[in-house]
Design a protein around this motif. Structure first.
Motif, PDB file in Angstrom:
ATOM      1  N   VAL A  33       0.844  -1.192   0.000  1.00 22.83           N
ATOM      2  CA  VAL A  33       0.000   0.000   0.000  1.00 22.83           C
ATOM      3  C   VAL A  33       0.880   1.243   0.000  1.00 22.83           C
ATOM      4  N   ASP A  34       0.516   2.226  -0.812  1.00 18.32           N
ATOM      5  CA  ASP A  34       1.102   3.563  -0.783  1.00 18.32           C
ATOM      6  C   ASP A  34      -0.032   4.552  -0.587  1.00 18.32           C
ATOM      7  N   LEU A  35       0.071   5.343   0.473  1.00 14.59           N
ATOM      8  CA  LEU A  35      -0.902   6.397   0.720  1.00 14.59           C
ATOM      9  C   LEU A  35      -0.250   7.734   0.431  1.00 14.59           C
ATOM     10  N   GLU A  36      -0.946   8.589  -0.294  1.00 15.53           N
ATOM     11  CA  GLU A  36      -0.473   9.943  -0.554  1.00 15.53           C
ATOM     12  C   GLU A  36      -1.295  10.885   0.310  1.00 15.53           C
ATOM     13  N   LEU A  37      -0.584  11.652   1.133  1.00 18.26           N
ATOM     14  CA  LEU A  37      -1.249  12.587   2.032  1.00 18.26           C
ATOM     15  C   LEU A  37      -0.248  13.614   2.519  1.00 18.26           C
ATOM     16  N   ASP A  38      -0.755  14.687   3.066  1.00 20.54           N
ATOM     17  CA  ASP A  38       0.102  15.737   3.602  1.00 20.54           C
ATOM     18  C   ASP A  38       0.526  15.344   5.011  1.00 20.54           C
ATOM     19  N   LEU A  39       1.818  15.157   5.202  1.00 14.06           N
ATOM     20  CA  LEU A  39       2.337  14.741   6.499  1.00 14.06           C
ATOM     21  C   LEU A  39       2.972  15.880   7.293  1.00 14.06           C
ATOM     22  N   ALA A  40       2.805  17.109   6.814  1.00 15.25           N
ATOM     23  CA  ALA A  40       3.427  18.258   7.488  1.00 15.25           C
ATOM     24  C   ALA A  40       2.912  18.420   8.917  1.00 15.25           C
ATOM     25  N   ARG A  41       1.616  18.306   9.109  1.00 22.13           N
ATOM     26  CA  ARG A  41       1.047  18.474  10.452  1.00 22.13           C
ATOM     27  C   ARG A  41       1.578  17.414  11.406  1.00 22.13           C
ATOM     28  N   ALA A  42       1.627  16.155  10.964  1.00 26.98           N
ATOM     29  CA  ALA A  42       2.143  15.077  11.812  1.00 26.98           C
ATOM     30  C   ALA A  42       3.617  15.294  12.137  1.00 26.98           C
ATOM     31  N   ALA A  43       4.376  15.739  11.156  1.00 25.06           N
ATOM     32  CA  ALA A  43       5.804  15.975  11.382  1.00 25.06           C
ATOM     33  C   ALA A  43       6.021  17.088  12.405  1.00 25.06           C
ATOM     34  N   ALA A  44       5.186  18.114  12.335  1.00 25.57           N
ATOM     35  CA  ALA A  44       5.324  19.240  13.266  1.00 25.57           C
ATOM     36  C   ALA A  44       4.839  18.889  14.672  1.00 25.57           C
ATOM     37  N   SER A  45       3.739  18.150  14.766  1.00 22.68           N
ATOM     38  CA  SER A  45       3.148  17.861  16.077  1.00 22.68           C
ATOM     39  C   SER A  45       3.776  16.655  16.766  1.00 22.68           C
ATOM     40  N   ASP A  46       4.338  15.748  15.974  1.00 21.42           N
ATOM     41  CA  ASP A  46       4.883  14.490  16.485  1.00 21.42           C
ATOM     42  C   ASP A  46       3.804  13.672  17.193  1.00 21.42           C
ATOM     43  N   ASP A  47       2.571  13.781  16.678  1.00 22.46           N
ATOM     44  CA  ASP A  47       1.403  13.124  17.285  1.00 22.46           C
ATOM     45  C   ASP A  47       0.790  12.163  16.275  1.00 22.46           C
ATOM     46  N   VAL A  48       0.649  10.902  16.661  1.00 24.03           N
ATOM     47  CA  VAL A  48       0.095   9.886  15.764  1.00 24.03           C
ATOM     48  C   VAL A  48      -1.332  10.226  15.337  1.00 24.03           C
ATOM     49  N   ALA A  49      -2.034  11.015  16.112  1.00 20.74           N
ATOM     50  CA  ALA A  49      -3.402  11.403  15.751  1.00 20.74           C
ATOM     51  C   ALA A  49      -3.439  12.277  14.503  1.00 20.74           C
ATOM     52  N   ASP A  50      -2.298  12.846  14.132  1.00 19.41           N
ATOM     53  CA  ASP A  50      -2.236  13.727  12.969  1.00 19.41           C
ATOM     54  C   ASP A  50      -1.794  13.015  11.698  1.00 19.41           C
ATOM     55  N   THR A  51      -1.781  11.690  11.729  1.00 18.88           N
ATOM     56  CA  THR A  51      -1.390  10.922  10.551  1.00 18.88           C
ATOM     57  C   THR A  51      -2.263   9.678  10.456  1.00 18.88           C
ATOM     58  N   VAL A  52      -2.061   8.911   9.429  1.00 17.06           N
ATOM     59  CA  VAL A  52      -2.733   7.623   9.315  1.00 17.06           C
ATOM     60  C   VAL A  52      -1.912   6.620  10.120  1.00 17.06           C
ATOM     61  N   HIS A  53      -2.537   6.000  11.077  1.00 10.39           N
ATOM     62  CA  HIS A  53      -1.880   5.010  11.931  1.00 10.39           C
ATOM     63  C   HIS A  53      -1.727   3.732  11.108  1.00 10.39           C
ATOM     64  N   TYR A  54      -0.514   3.426  10.691  1.00  5.91           N
ATOM     65  CA  TYR A  54      -0.326   2.290   9.782  1.00  5.91           C
ATOM     66  C   TYR A  54      -0.635   0.954  10.436  1.00  5.91           C
ATOM     67  N   GLY A  55      -0.534   0.857  11.745  1.00  2.36           N
ATOM     68  CA  GLY A  55      -0.928  -0.369  12.431  1.00  2.36           C
ATOM     69  C   GLY A  55      -2.428  -0.605  12.352  1.00  2.36           C
ATOM     70  N   GLU A  56      -3.192   0.466  12.546  1.00  2.00           N
ATOM     71  CA  GLU A  56      -4.649   0.361  12.427  1.00  2.00           C
ATOM     72  C   GLU A  56      -5.057   0.089  10.991  1.00  2.00           C
ATOM     73  N   LEU A  57      -4.368   0.720  10.039  1.00  2.00           N
ATOM     74  CA  LEU A  57      -4.646   0.462   8.624  1.00  2.00           C
ATOM     75  C   LEU A  57      -4.395  -1.009   8.305  1.00  2.00           C
ATOM     76  N   ALA A  58      -3.280  -1.551   8.790  1.00  2.00           N
ATOM     77  CA  ALA A  58      -2.963  -2.960   8.544  1.00  2.00           C
ATOM     78  C   ALA A  58      -4.064  -3.858   9.089  1.00  2.00           C
ATOM     79  N   GLU A  59      -4.591  -3.548  10.256  1.00  2.00           N
ATOM     80  CA  GLU A  59      -5.681  -4.346  10.832  1.00  2.00           C
ATOM     81  C   GLU A  59      -6.912  -4.337   9.927  1.00  2.00           C
ATOM     82  N   ARG A  60      -7.262  -3.181   9.372  1.00  2.00           N
ATOM     83  CA  ARG A  60      -8.416  -3.098   8.461  1.00  2.00           C
ATOM     84  C   ARG A  60      -8.167  -3.906   7.196  1.00  2.00           C
TER      85      ARG A  60
END
Length: 120
Positions: A33-60
């Motif tokens: 899987v390749d997801l395209e998204l803006d990761l600037a907010r996650a990079a700045a906040s260092d908070d998993v809530a600001d990105t796609v949690h790849y572990g949760e995605l894998a579970e789905r």
């Protein structure tokens, strides 16, 4: 969009295929899987809530692949790419489903279907 989250080689046992023995015995599928998204907010906040949690995605993705059987890996790939786009932050997703034990009576390296979908 140049930011990406990539998940490679997710191995899931599923019962997909057009032949009865494929559905009865099951086989391994590999998912990339390749997801395209803006990761600037996650990079700045260092908070998993600001990105796609790849572990949760894998579970789905595992739940879909191990779930209701389909005849074609094209259909499976469509279900998986749709699940990837369920997160509104994802602008585009590419999913490849590999079927390494495909019932082909010849030696082969890989059989795969790749779908890319993006938001309008």
């Amino acid at each position: 969009m140049t930011d990406r989250i990539t998940l490679r080689g997710l191995r899931v046992r599923g019962n997909h295929g057009v032949y009865d023995f494929e559905r009865a015995q099951g086989q391994d599928f590999l998912i990339d899987v390749d997801l395209e998204l803006d990761l600037a907010r996650a990079a700045a906040s260092d908070d998993v809530a600001d990105t796609v949690h790849y572990g949760e995605l894998a579970e789905r993705l595992v739940a879909i692949t191990a779930g209701e059987p389909v005849n074609l890996i094209e259909t499976l790939a469509d279900r998986l790419v749709t699940a990837c786009l369920d997160d509104a932050r994802v602008s585009a997703a590419t999913v490849t489903v590999h079927k390494p034990q495909a019932p082909i009576p010849h030696e082969f390296a890989d059989v795969a279907v790749t779908l890319r979908r993006s938001r309008p």
